[in-house]
Design a protein around this motif. Structure first.
Motif, PDB file in Angstrom:
ATOM      1  N   GLY A 302      16.390 -24.407   2.446  1.00 19.78           N
ATOM      2  CA  GLY A 302      15.635 -24.288   3.292  1.00 19.78           C
ATOM      3  C   GLY A 302      16.232 -25.927   3.613  1.00 19.78           C
ATOM      4  N   SER A 303      15.266 -26.581   4.532  1.00 16.34           N
ATOM      5  CA  SER A 303      16.324 -27.906   4.993  1.00 16.34           C
ATOM      6  C   SER A 303      14.487 -29.520   3.995  1.00 16.34           C
ATOM      7  N   VAL A 304      15.340 -29.788   3.711  1.00 18.31           N
ATOM      8  CA  VAL A 304      14.188 -31.192   3.092  1.00 18.31           C
ATOM      9  C   VAL A 304      12.941 -31.097   3.819  1.00 18.31           C
ATOM     10  N   GLU A 305      13.075 -31.383   5.308  1.00 22.19           N
ATOM     11  CA  GLU A 305      11.656 -30.978   5.616  1.00 22.19           C
ATOM     12  C   GLU A 305      10.894 -30.009   5.037  1.00 22.19           C
ATOM     13  N   GLU A 306      11.283 -28.914   4.950  1.00 25.23           N
ATOM     14  CA  GLU A 306      10.468 -27.418   4.240  1.00 25.23           C
ATOM     15  C   GLU A 306      10.187 -28.108   2.537  1.00 25.23           C
ATOM     16  N   VAL A 307      10.965 -28.499   2.276  1.00 26.97           N
ATOM     17  CA  VAL A 307      10.080 -28.871   0.818  1.00 26.97           C
ATOM     18  C   VAL A 307       9.839 -29.583   0.679  1.00 26.97           C
ATOM     19  N   SER A 336      21.295 -25.174  -4.547  1.00 26.02           N
ATOM     20  CA  SER A 336      20.850 -25.404  -4.342  1.00 26.02           C
ATOM     21  C   SER A 336      21.196 -27.279  -3.442  1.00 26.02           C
ATOM     22  N   PRO A 337      20.205 -27.798  -2.582  1.00 29.66           N
ATOM     23  CA  PRO A 337      21.619 -29.367  -2.567  1.00 29.66           C
ATOM     24  C   PRO A 337      20.799 -30.338  -3.082  1.00 29.66           C
ATOM     25  N   PRO A 338      21.991 -30.956  -3.205  1.00 24.91           N
ATOM     26  CA  PRO A 338      20.471 -31.627  -4.232  1.00 24.91           C
ATOM     27  C   PRO A 338      19.416 -32.948  -3.719  1.00 24.91           C
ATOM     28  N   ALA A 343      14.145 -34.289  -2.666  1.00 24.55           N
ATOM     29  CA  ALA A 343      13.599 -34.525  -1.848  1.00 24.55           C
ATOM     30  C   ALA A 343      11.450 -33.855  -2.154  1.00 24.55           C
ATOM     31  N   MET A 344      11.925 -33.136  -3.109  1.00 21.68           N
ATOM     32  CA  MET A 344      11.248 -32.804  -3.822  1.00 21.68           C
ATOM     33  C   MET A 344      10.188 -33.477  -4.568  1.00 21.68           C
ATOM     34  N   TYR A 345      10.690 -34.204  -5.849  1.00 19.77           N
ATOM     35  CA  TYR A 345      10.510 -35.569  -6.190  1.00 19.77           C
ATOM     36  C   TYR A 345      10.116 -36.716  -5.830  1.00 19.77           C
ATOM     37  N   GLU A 346      11.000 -37.046  -4.847  1.00 19.88           N
ATOM     38  CA  GLU A 346      10.056 -38.175  -4.153  1.00 19.88           C
ATOM     39  C   GLU A 346       8.941 -38.514  -3.461  1.00 19.88           C
ATOM     40  N   THR A 347       8.865 -36.852  -3.029  1.00 16.43           N
ATOM     41  CA  THR A 347       7.359 -36.413  -2.118  1.00 16.43           C
ATOM     42  C   THR A 347       6.622 -36.580  -2.877  1.00 16.43           C
ATOM     43  N   ALA A 348       6.459 -35.549  -4.076  1.00 15.60           N
ATOM     44  CA  ALA A 348       5.575 -35.228  -5.237  1.00 15.60           C
ATOM     45  C   ALA A 348       5.165 -36.824  -5.792  1.00 15.60           C
TER      46      ALA A 348
END
Length: 354
Positions: A302-307, A336-338, A343-348
């Protein structure tokens, strides 16, 4: 800089969720292959996992266990006599079992006559207390069981599942031995650090992409009662039960709750019957959900936006009212692109505050 000031340690954050209380923010956990971790460290220009946990605000539990001191093992062989081979798959490698020591036996008697089961004394438990020194701010994970996984290595995957129908006495005999070993090892871990194990891992992969790998009757006959015994031991020691089962397992969640699970992982919501909203509505009052970040598409392709969108969905659905620990729904793979993982952890972290 944090958007808000953290008021809890990782341990306090996990325990708040497990006790049905409101944490300062949703806890974040990390599961990944070695190759994936190396890619993330390179991307962040960091040198250690500890630095990565701090940078991404990951509340990773500290795992403890005994050290093997038993009979000397041949190269690439585990204490059960299963031989492993490192198999490359392009972006990394897994250890695969290539020799199944019980594959050729047709009866319990043959196994008893020819096979030596590992003894709990083959492990040294005396160093466990040292493993948690200075780790008081983190949840401690120790003990547990996943015996059918070992049984498959002992017999071979195909034969292990055939045995459920044609050799049930072999399955019962071997699972008893494997559960008894796991039970004794877990008990000894608890004895080394009384009252300090927060989480015990009681697992069995019972689901595929579209349904159960076992019939409900087989789960009841071979797995659930033995798992329940391990869960009772964990609860008696003051630990919460972390239950891992991949895939489409909606049908047996009520039985696992009855057996005593406290945390359900990994919530592979792309599998049949694993709708997040339905799971939360049906079991949110009885379970803590752990995982939920899709490895099959979102993190891998997925894209960063999808994550970011999936993080928000999980916080909204699984995290409503608490009871959620955000994590990948299996080990992050090197494909998986780093930037997706960051993005997952920063958004969470940015959006998971209460």
């Amino acid at each position: 800089m944090p958007l808000r000031e953290e008021t809890m340690t990782p341990k306090e954050r996990w325990l708040a969720v497990l006790e049905g209380e409101e944490p300062d923010r949703v806890p974040l956990d990390y599961w990944a292959t070695e190759e994936a971790t190396e890619k993330i460290l390179d991307y962040l220009e960091l040198e250690s996992m500890e630095a990565m946990y701090e940078r991404l605000h990951i509340d990773r539990p500290v795992s403890v266990g005994p050290r093997y001191v038993g009979p000397e093992l041949p190269e690439n062989e585990d204490p059960f006599g299963c031989r492993k081979k490192r198999v490359e798959y392009g972006t990394g490698a897994y250890e695969e079992c290539v020799y199944n020591p019980l594959a050729d036996y047709d009866s319990v008697e043959e196994i008893e006559d020819n096979y030596r089961w590992p003894d709990p004394d083959w492990w040294d438990y005396s160093e466990i207390a040292e493993m948690i020194e200075g780790k008081e701010d983190y949840p401690i994970r120790g003990g547990g069981s996943e015996p059918f996984l070992t049984y498959k290595n002992l017999r071979g995957d195909e034969q292990a599942f055939k045995d459920l129908i044609v050799n049930p006495e072999i399955v019962h005999y071997c699972l008893d031995r494997l559960f008894d070993l796991a039970y004794e090892r877990t008990q000894r871990i608890y004895e080394q650090i009384p009252g300090k194990v927060d989480i015990t891992y009681v697992a069995e992969d019972m689901g595929s992409q579209t349904g159960l790998l076992f019939s409900p009757d087989q789960i009841e006959e071979f797995l659930a009662p033995r798992m329940e015994r391990m869960m009772d031991l964990a609860h008696q020691a003051g630990a919460y039960v972390f239950h891992h089962s991949d895939g489409s397992i909606r049908k047996i969640i009520p039985r696992m709750i009855e057996a005593g699970i406290d945390i359900l992982n990994p919530i592979q919501w792309r599998c049949e019957g694993m709708d997040r909203k339905e799971l939360k509505e049906s079991f949110g009052d009885e379970l803590v959900f752990h995982g939920g970040m899709d490895n099959q598409y979102t993190l891998a392709s997925g894209s960063v936006e999808e994550v970011q969108e999936e993080v928000r969905d999980n916080l909204r659905i699984l995290g409503e009212g608490g009871g959620y620990i955000l994590a990948p729904c299996h080990n992050i793979q090197a494909v998986s692109p780093p930037e997706n993982i960051v993005a997952m952890y920063e958004t969470a972290y940015r959006e998971g505050w209460f």
